[in-house]
Scaffold this motif. Structure first.
Motif, mmCIF file in Angstrom:
data_model
loop_
_atom_site.group_PDB
_atom_site.id
_atom_site.type_symbol
_atom_site.label_atom_id
_atom_site.label_comp_id
_atom_site.label_asym_id
_atom_site.label_seq_id
_atom_site.Cartn_x
_atom_site.Cartn_y
_atom_site.Cartn_z
ATOM 1 N N ASP A 1 1.187 1.060 10.987
ATOM 2 C CA ASP A 1 1.107 2.376 10.508
ATOM 3 C C ASP A 1 0.884 3.469 11.575
ATOM 4 O O ASP A 1 0.754 2.990 12.651
ATOM 5 C CB ASP A 1 0.415 2.445 9.287
ATOM 6 C CG ASP A 1 -1.138 2.166 9.603
ATOM 7 O OD1 ASP A 1 -1.555 2.088 10.600
ATOM 8 O OD2 ASP A 1 -2.018 2.459 8.830
ATOM 9 N N ASN B 1 -0.515 -3.612 9.125
ATOM 10 C CA ASN B 1 -0.448 -2.754 7.838
ATOM 11 C C ASN B 1 0.704 -3.070 6.981
ATOM 12 O O ASN B 1 1.760 -3.515 7.393
ATOM 13 C CB ASN B 1 -0.513 -1.266 8.270
ATOM 14 C CG ASN B 1 -0.313 -0.479 6.849
ATOM 15 O OD1 ASN B 1 -1.263 -0.316 6.208
ATOM 16 N ND2 ASN B 1 0.788 0.207 6.404
ATOM 17 N N PRO B 2 0.543 -3.356 5.736
ATOM 18 C CA PRO B 2 -0.845 -3.377 5.001
ATOM 19 C C PRO B 2 -1.970 -4.466 5.471
ATOM 20 O O PRO B 2 -1.339 -5.398 5.686
ATOM 21 C CB PRO B 2 -0.254 -3.285 3.640
ATOM 22 C CG PRO B 2 0.778 -3.975 3.432
ATOM 23 C CD PRO B 2 1.509 -3.783 4.913
ATOM 24 N N GLY C 1 -4.702 -5.309 3.460
ATOM 25 C CA GLY C 1 -5.010 -6.209 2.286
ATOM 26 C C GLY C 1 -6.307 -6.802 2.715
ATOM 27 O O GLY C 1 -7.219 -6.326 3.340
ATOM 28 N N GLU D 1 1.038 -1.117 0.206
ATOM 29 C CA GLU D 1 -0.010 0.145 0.047
ATOM 30 C C GLU D 1 0.986 1.158 0.036
ATOM 31 O O GLU D 1 2.014 1.254 0.446
ATOM 32 C CB GLU D 1 -0.930 -0.234 1.412
ATOM 33 C CG GLU D 1 -1.821 -1.101 1.141
ATOM 34 C CD GLU D 1 -2.943 -1.198 2.324
ATOM 35 O OE1 GLU D 1 -2.642 -0.055 3.139
ATOM 36 O OE2 GLU D 1 -3.704 -2.050 2.613
ATOM 37 N N ALA D 2 0.194 2.447 -0.497
ATOM 38 C CA ALA D 2 1.051 3.579 -0.523
ATOM 39 C C ALA D 2 1.642 4.137 0.792
ATOM 40 O O ALA D 2 2.622 4.933 0.732
ATOM 41 C CB ALA D 2 0.342 4.565 -1.205
ATOM 42 N N ASP D 3 1.027 4.013 1.802
ATOM 43 C CA ASP D 3 1.396 4.222 3.111
ATOM 44 C C ASP D 3 2.223 3.347 3.978
ATOM 45 O O ASP D 3 2.477 3.598 5.151
ATOM 46 C CB ASP D 3 0.076 4.523 4.029
ATOM 47 C CG ASP D 3 -0.679 3.239 4.471
ATOM 48 O OD1 ASP D 3 -0.431 2.353 3.998
ATOM 49 O OD2 ASP D 3 -1.693 3.313 5.244
#
Length: 178
Positions: free
Chosen positions: A91, A159-160, A162, A49-51
């Protein structure tokens, strides 16, 4: 299915590290290393994921704060490494619950150890020769880190995220948590 196996393996690693901390008041370097090495497998299964950069920031923050606490002799080196390694899995929205669960587990562990240390007869303490039974002995904080992290994994998720989550019967739906 693979995602659940990875989360179970992560939980098992944390549990074994906690057991070693109870027995020896040390956490072998292999445990934080395996926790860190398992994270790319999780990302591959859950999907990046982008984060995910937040996870790395959390790792560094927990490591730096942990090193300060280590320098003040408030935490052991193994505790710092294990906590930083597990912080990699969360995250910014997950790190606060992780710290909360670890802190509350640490408080409970401290109270339990204080009670046990007062109730275990001196003769038994001497025969066992476990440092955790010393009246003013150290607290195996790796136990609190492991318990707090497992609670956070089960109740908060990593995180991620999904599509992979712990099964509902484990993740807290039986406790009324959604």
């Amino acid at each position: 299915m693979v995602s659940q196996i990875i989360l179970y393996l992560l939980s098992a690693l944390l549990a074994v590290a906690a057991c070693q901390d109870i027995a020896k008041l040390t956490i072998a370097n292999i445990f934080p290393i395996l926790v860190v090495l398992l994270f790319p497998a999780w990302v591959a299964v859950a999907g990046p994921e982008a984060d995910v950069w937040m996870n790395g920031v959390n790792f560094l923050i927990i490591l730096i704060v942990g090193l300060v606490l280590f320098a003040m002799q408030w935490l052991g080196g193994g505790d710092v490494k294990l906590f930083a390694a597990i912080a990699l899995w969360f995250d910014f929205s997950g790190i606060v619950p992780l710290v909360f669960y670890v802190t509350m587990s640490g408080a409970a562990l401290t109270v339990i150890l204080a009670l046990v240390r007062r109730t275990v007869p001196a003769g038994m303490r001497d025969r066992l020769e476990w440092a955790i039974f010393d009246r003013r002995g150290p607290i195996p904080y790796g136990v609190a880190i492991a318990v707090g992290a497992i609670l956070c994994i089960f109740l908060q998720g990593v995180n991620p995220s999904g599509q992979a989550k712990m099964p509902g019967y484990i993740a807290g739906s039986a406790l009324g948590v959604q």
